[in-house]
Design a protein around this motif. Structure first.
Motif, PDB file in Angstrom:
ATOM      1  N   UNK A 110       0.819  -1.205   0.000  1.00 58.86           N
ATOM      2  CA  UNK A 110       0.000   0.000   0.000  1.00 58.86           C
ATOM      3  C   UNK A 110       0.861   1.266   0.000  1.00 58.86           C
ATOM      4  N   UNK A 111       2.007   1.208   0.685  1.00 63.38           N
ATOM      5  CA  UNK A 111       2.853   2.397   0.771  1.00 63.38           C
ATOM      6  C   UNK A 111       3.581   2.685  -0.531  1.00 63.38           C
ATOM      7  N   UNK A 112       3.801   1.667  -1.351  1.00 57.71           N
ATOM      8  CA  UNK A 112       4.556   1.855  -2.591  1.00 57.71           C
ATOM      9  C   UNK A 112       3.674   2.034  -3.811  1.00 57.71           C
ATOM     10  N   UNK A 113       2.371   1.776  -3.668  1.00 57.15           N
ATOM     11  CA  UNK A 113       1.477   1.850  -4.828  1.00 57.15           C
ATOM     12  C   UNK A 113       1.074   3.288  -5.110  1.00 57.15           C
ATOM     13  N   UNK A 114       1.037   3.656  -6.379  1.00 60.37           N
ATOM     14  CA  UNK A 114       0.547   4.965  -6.800  1.00 60.37           C
ATOM     15  C   UNK A 114      -0.889   4.771  -7.287  1.00 60.37           C
TER      16      UNK A 114
END
Length: 334
Positions: A110-114
């Motif tokens: 979730x933290x790396x998804x754009x």
């Protein structure tokens, strides 16, 4: 012996002279030959084996992922699966485009998804590819909805110059997002003819496995919680139309249902028609089901029924409908 050799040489010379005369196109007629030769049988010309032409299957083809987690109805049999992994599905049709489905779960994912959960972010992601907003592309029909705690975001990118977009005319996006999981679906569309089919495929995406997003995108057969007992779209037991205004009825993305209480039989019967009227000027427009639960006009524009009277197109222009077939005409409500 010497005379025999001379005779043989003369005979060969006569034969050469005869074949040379046969290739003469015009001039004096050759003298009649006394030597009769056997006409050779022409060799048969081999007929090339024709390449088989595979006619595309125009029926919908449902693809279920290898782990059984998700499914999607591909536009037709020309679409081939290119990848099937837990975090990625991809499909391609040479003449129509591509569909990519990405899945992420957990804090790191979730933290790396754009994930474009705002229209500004959707524009920013396109600009990151060195495209100029308003010149090279426009973002259209951006919607944001909440379905039982699941954020559902969808929009269309229209490209003005296919040479700058990898040869694509449109990109269709749909994102399902919760606090700890997402599905990101993108359809790259080659031309206008393929737009409606790829959009319908994206809208058909369903989740069968254990997922926090399942409420927003139930797979076919997994959404029986609507109370229907006879296959109607609104749970009616007698097949009549209801005046439902439930914003999630019959919808997988939280937008207002296109069914407006129509039965499943009506929604798949492409001979059904409805005449709607633009509220601003009373202009009549005939729309029909596309077989996938969407109402469309002859140009492929989509419409959704809010209730038994109000209809909106894909650009949220309002129309009026009285709940009758196309052979009954009513003027719009003032």
């Amino acid at each position: 012996m010497k005379n025999k050799k001379i005779l043989a040489i003369l005979t060969i010379a006569a034969s050469v002279s005869m074949f040379a005369a046969g290739c003469n196109f015009g001039g004096a007629e050759p003298e009649e030959q006394v030597v009769v030769t056997e006409t050779p049988t022409p060799a048969a010309t081999a007929t090339p084996t024709p390449e088989p032409t595979i006619a595309p299957d125009v029926q919908d083809s449902t693809y279920t992922s290898s782990n059984g987690a998700v499914s999607i109805k591909l536009p037709d049999a020309t679409w081939a699966n290119k990848a099937d992994e837990a975090d990625m599905l991809s499909f391609e049709s040479p003449e129509q485009g591509k569909i990519l489905i990405l899945h992420g779960q957990g804090e790191d994912a979730m933290s790396s998804a754009m994930l474009p959960d705002t229209e500004d972010l959707a524009n920013a992601l396109e600009q990151a590819s060195d495209l100029v907003q308003g010149t090279d592309f426009t973002v259209e029909n951006y919607t944001s909805n909440d379905v039982e705690g699941v954020g559902v975001y969808s929009y269309t990118v229209r490209y003005t110059d296919a040479s700058k977009s990898g040869g694509y005319a449109y990109a269709l996006h749909k994102i399902y997002k919760s606090a700890d999981e997402y599905y990101n679906i993108c359809g790259s569309v080659v031309n206008d003819d393929s737009l409606a089919g790829i959009q319908a495929a994206i809208d058909s995406f369903g989740i069968s496995g254990d997922s926090s997003l399942k409420a927003a995108a139930p797979a076919a057969g997994d959404n029986a919680s609507d109370g229907s007992t006879d296959g109607t779209a609104d749970g009616s037991t007698d097949g009549t139309q209801s005046n439902s205004t439930d914003s999630s009825a019959g919808s997988s993305d939280g937008t207002i249902s296109n069914s407006a209480g129509f039965t499943q039989e009506q929604l798949t019967d492409t001979n059904q028609t409805r005449t709607i009227y633009r509220n601003s000027d009373g202009h009549p427009l005939v729309i029909t089901p596309d077989g996938n639960g969407n109402w469309v006009d002859f140009d492929g524009n989509t419409y959704r029924f809010v209730n038994n009277e109000d209809v909106y197109d894909q650009n949220d222009v309002d129309y009026y409908w009285h709940g009758e077939g196309a052979d009954v005409y009513y003027m719009p409500v003032e």
